[in-house]
Design a protein around this motif. Structure first.
Motif, PDB file in Angstrom:
ATOM      1  N   LYS A 126       0.834  -1.201   0.000  1.00 56.28           N
ATOM      2  CA  LYS A 126       0.000   0.000   0.000  1.00 56.28           C
ATOM      3  C   LYS A 126       0.873   1.258   0.000  1.00 56.28           C
ATOM      4  O   LYS A 126       0.590   2.221  -0.721  1.00 56.28           O
ATOM      5  CB  LYS A 126      -0.926  -0.012   1.218  1.00 56.28           C
ATOM      6  CG  LYS A 126      -1.863   1.167   1.289  1.00 56.28           C
ATOM      7  CD  LYS A 126      -2.794   1.047   2.481  1.00 56.28           C
ATOM      8  CE  LYS A 126      -3.734   2.234   2.544  1.00 56.28           C
ATOM      9  NZ  LYS A 126      -4.643   2.147   3.682  1.00 56.28           N
ATOM     10  N   THR A 127       1.932   1.252   0.796  1.00 57.03           N
ATOM     11  CA  THR A 127       2.826   2.405   0.863  1.00 57.03           C
ATOM     12  C   THR A 127       3.513   2.636  -0.480  1.00 57.03           C
ATOM     13  O   THR A 127       3.580   3.769  -0.963  1.00 57.03           O
ATOM     14  CB  THR A 127       3.862   2.215   1.983  1.00 57.03           C
ATOM     15  OG1 THR A 127       3.176   2.066   3.228  1.00 57.03           O
ATOM     16  CG2 THR A 127       4.814   3.394   2.075  1.00 57.03           C
ATOM     17  N   LEU A 128       4.012   1.572  -1.100  1.00 52.56           N
ATOM     18  CA  LEU A 128       4.651   1.712  -2.413  1.00 52.56           C
ATOM     19  C   LEU A 128       3.660   2.256  -3.435  1.00 52.56           C
ATOM     20  O   LEU A 128       4.007   3.124  -4.247  1.00 52.56           O
ATOM     21  CB  LEU A 128       5.224   0.366  -2.873  1.00 52.56           C
ATOM     22  CG  LEU A 128       6.443  -0.136  -2.104  1.00 52.56           C
ATOM     23  CD1 LEU A 128       6.788  -1.560  -2.528  1.00 52.56           C
ATOM     24  CD2 LEU A 128       7.641   0.785  -2.308  1.00 52.56           C
ATOM     25  N   GLU A 129       2.436   1.747  -3.406  1.00 49.55           N
ATOM     26  CA  GLU A 129       1.409   2.224  -4.331  1.00 49.55           C
ATOM     27  C   GLU A 129       1.106   3.701  -4.090  1.00 49.55           C
ATOM     28  O   GLU A 129       0.932   4.464  -5.044  1.00 49.55           O
ATOM     29  CB  GLU A 129       0.148   1.373  -4.210  1.00 49.55           C
ATOM     30  CG  GLU A 129       0.329  -0.020  -4.776  1.00 49.55           C
ATOM     31  CD  GLU A 129      -0.758  -1.006  -4.364  1.00 49.55           C
ATOM     32  OE1 GLU A 129      -1.663  -0.643  -3.577  1.00 49.55           O
ATOM     33  OE2 GLU A 129      -0.690  -2.162  -4.834  1.00 49.55           O
ATOM     34  N   GLN A 130       1.062   4.125  -2.830  1.00 48.30           N
ATOM     35  CA  GLN A 130       0.805   5.539  -2.517  1.00 48.30           C
ATOM     36  C   GLN A 130       1.920   6.430  -3.052  1.00 48.30           C
ATOM     37  O   GLN A 130       1.667   7.571  -3.439  1.00 48.30           O
ATOM     38  CB  GLN A 130       0.661   5.733  -1.007  1.00 48.30           C
ATOM     39  CG  GLN A 130      -0.645   5.200  -0.465  1.00 48.30           C
ATOM     40  CD  GLN A 130      -0.729   5.274   1.061  1.00 48.30           C
ATOM     41  OE1 GLN A 130       0.277   5.312   1.758  1.00 48.30           O
ATOM     42  NE2 GLN A 130      -1.951   5.272   1.562  1.00 48.30           N
ATOM     43  N   TYR A 131       3.146   5.921  -3.078  1.00 41.87           N
ATOM     44  CA  TYR A 131       4.271   6.671  -3.626  1.00 41.87           C
ATOM     45  C   TYR A 131       4.332   6.588  -5.146  1.00 41.87           C
ATOM     46  O   TYR A 131       5.189   7.207  -5.765  1.00 41.87           O
ATOM     47  CB  TYR A 131       5.601   6.160  -3.051  1.00 41.87           C
ATOM     48  CG  TYR A 131       5.847   6.517  -1.615  1.00 41.87           C
ATOM     49  CD1 TYR A 131       5.513   7.766  -1.100  1.00 41.87           C
ATOM     50  CD2 TYR A 131       6.444   5.610  -0.760  1.00 41.87           C
ATOM     51  CE1 TYR A 131       5.755   8.090   0.227  1.00 41.87           C
ATOM     52  CE2 TYR A 131       6.700   5.927   0.570  1.00 41.87           C
ATOM     53  CZ  TYR A 131       6.345   7.169   1.049  1.00 41.87           C
ATOM     54  OH  TYR A 131       6.593   7.487   2.363  1.00 41.87           O
ATOM     55  N   GLY A 132       3.449   5.786  -5.746  1.00 45.01           N
ATOM     56  CA  GLY A 132       3.450   5.634  -7.195  1.00 45.01           C
ATOM     57  C   GLY A 132       4.587   4.770  -7.702  1.00 45.01           C
ATOM     58  O   GLY A 132       5.004   4.894  -8.852  1.00 45.01           O
ATOM     59  N   ILE A 133       5.090   3.892  -6.849  1.00 43.56           N
ATOM     60  CA  ILE A 133       6.208   3.011  -7.215  1.00 43.56           C
ATOM     61  C   ILE A 133       5.646   1.685  -7.703  1.00 43.56           C
ATOM     62  O   ILE A 133       4.908   1.014  -6.984  1.00 43.56           O
ATOM     63  CB  ILE A 133       7.140   2.778  -6.007  1.00 43.56           C
ATOM     64  CG1 ILE A 133       7.746   4.111  -5.550  1.00 43.56           C
ATOM     65  CG2 ILE A 133       8.226   1.766  -6.351  1.00 43.56           C
ATOM     66  CD1 ILE A 133       8.556   4.011  -4.277  1.00 43.56           C
ATOM     67  N   SER A 134       5.991   1.315  -8.923  1.00 42.39           N
ATOM     68  CA  SER A 134       5.537   0.023  -9.440  1.00 42.39           C
ATOM     69  C   SER A 134       6.506  -1.062  -8.983  1.00 42.39           C
ATOM     70  O   SER A 134       7.700  -0.823  -8.802  1.00 42.39           O
ATOM     71  CB  SER A 134       5.431   0.050 -10.964  1.00 42.39           C
ATOM     72  OG  SER A 134       6.679   0.354 -11.537  1.00 42.39           O
ATOM     73  N   PHE A 135       5.973  -2.252  -8.782  1.00 40.82           N
ATOM     74  CA  PHE A 135       6.778  -3.356  -8.271  1.00 40.82           C
ATOM     75  C   PHE A 135       6.197  -4.679  -8.740  1.00 40.82           C
ATOM     76  O   PHE A 135       5.043  -4.761  -9.128  1.00 40.82           O
ATOM     77  CB  PHE A 135       6.834  -3.323  -6.737  1.00 40.82           C
ATOM     78  CG  PHE A 135       5.487  -3.377  -6.068  1.00 40.82           C
ATOM     79  CD1 PHE A 135       4.903  -4.592  -5.751  1.00 40.82           C
ATOM     80  CD2 PHE A 135       4.787  -2.216  -5.775  1.00 40.82           C
ATOM     81  CE1 PHE A 135       3.653  -4.644  -5.146  1.00 40.82           C
ATOM     82  CE2 PHE A 135       3.549  -2.245  -5.169  1.00 40.82           C
ATOM     83  CZ  PHE A 135       2.978  -3.465  -4.850  1.00 40.82           C
ATOM     84  N   GLU A 136       7.035  -5.698  -8.674  1.00 37.74           N
ATOM     85  CA  GLU A 136       6.604  -7.075  -8.930  1.00 37.74           C
ATOM     86  C   GLU A 136       6.435  -7.747  -7.572  1.00 37.74           C
ATOM     87  O   GLU A 136       7.308  -7.636  -6.714  1.00 37.74           O
ATOM     88  CB  GLU A 136       7.659  -7.827  -9.747  1.00 37.74           C
ATOM     89  CG  GLU A 136       7.345  -9.298  -9.920  1.00 37.74           C
ATOM     90  CD  GLU A 136       8.496 -10.096 -10.517  1.00 37.74           C
ATOM     91  OE1 GLU A 136       8.311 -11.304 -10.714  1.00 37.74           O
ATOM     92  OE2 GLU A 136       9.576  -9.533 -10.758  1.00 37.74           O
ATOM     93  N   GLU A 137       5.308  -8.419  -7.390  1.00 38.82           N
ATOM     94  CA  GLU A 137       5.076  -9.151  -6.145  1.00 38.82           C
ATOM     95  C   GLU A 137       5.384 -10.618  -6.354  1.00 38.82           C
ATOM     96  O   GLU A 137       4.969 -11.220  -7.339  1.00 38.82           O
ATOM     97  CB  GLU A 137       3.624  -8.994  -5.690  1.00 38.82           C
ATOM     98  CG  GLU A 137       3.345  -9.718  -4.388  1.00 38.82           C
ATOM     99  CD  GLU A 137       1.916  -9.538  -3.887  1.00 38.82           C
ATOM    100  OE1 GLU A 137       1.596 -10.103  -2.832  1.00 38.82           O
ATOM    101  OE2 GLU A 137       1.123  -8.847  -4.555  1.00 38.82           O
ATOM    102  N   ARG A 138       6.127 -11.197  -5.398  1.00 35.51           N
ATOM    103  CA  ARG A 138       6.401 -12.636  -5.394  1.00 35.51           C
ATOM    104  C   ARG A 138       5.891 -13.171  -4.063  1.00 35.51           C
ATOM    105  O   ARG A 138       6.442 -12.858  -3.013  1.00 35.51           O
ATOM    106  CB  ARG A 138       7.900 -12.926  -5.530  1.00 35.51           C
ATOM    107  CG  ARG A 138       8.597 -12.295  -6.720  1.00 35.51           C
ATOM    108  CD  ARG A 138       8.752 -13.119  -7.969  1.00 35.51           C
ATOM    109  NE  ARG A 138       9.013 -14.511  -7.841  1.00 35.51           N
ATOM    110  CZ  ARG A 138      10.202 -15.101  -8.032  1.00 35.51           C
ATOM    111  NH1 ARG A 138      11.278 -14.381  -8.294  1.00 35.51           N
ATOM    112  NH2 ARG A 138      10.306 -16.407  -7.941  1.00 35.51           N
ATOM    113  N   ASN A 139       4.831 -13.944  -4.113  1.00 33.20           N
ATOM    114  CA  ASN A 139       4.196 -14.480  -2.902  1.00 33.20           C
ATOM    115  C   ASN A 139       4.821 -15.831  -2.574  1.00 33.20           C
ATOM    116  O   ASN A 139       4.633 -16.806  -3.304  1.00 33.20           O
ATOM    117  CB  ASN A 139       2.686 -14.610  -3.132  1.00 33.20           C
ATOM    118  CG  ASN A 139       1.950 -15.026  -1.890  1.00 33.20           C
ATOM    119  OD1 ASN A 139       2.420 -15.843  -1.105  1.00 33.20           O
ATOM    120  ND2 ASN A 139       0.765 -14.480  -1.710  1.00 33.20           N
TER     121      ASN A 139
END
Length: 78
Positions: free
Chosen positions: A20-33
């Motif tokens: 959520k914090t990364l999204e609020q900063y507008g930072i795109s990322f790849e998630e590995r669960n």
């Protein structure tokens, strides 16, 4: 653009807050669960991590746990 990978697991509040914090900063990322991705789990264990979230970005020290202070530093640097 810096490639960012966020290692997470199911039902992890710290993982949700990190994303959520990364999204609020507008930072795109790849998630590995790691609950669903055995290779991601093997990789993290091989790096010595025993908990998630772990945020990895090239040219930056990995961030382990929910660390809004370090996420802000990452955002400023990219």
């Amino acid at each position: 653009m810096t490639n960012i990978t966020v290692f997470t697991k199911d039902n992890c509040i710290q993982c949700k807050m990190t994303k959520k914090t990364l999204e609020q900063y507008g930072i795109s990322f790849e998630e590995r669960n790691v609950s669903q991705d055995a290779e991601a789990l093997k990789f993290l264990k091989g790096q010595g991590y025993q908990s998630v979230p772990v945020v990895m970005a090239q040219d930056f020290e990995p961030i382990n746990g929910f660390r809004p202070d370090l996420l802000a530093t990452l955002m400023e640097a990219i």
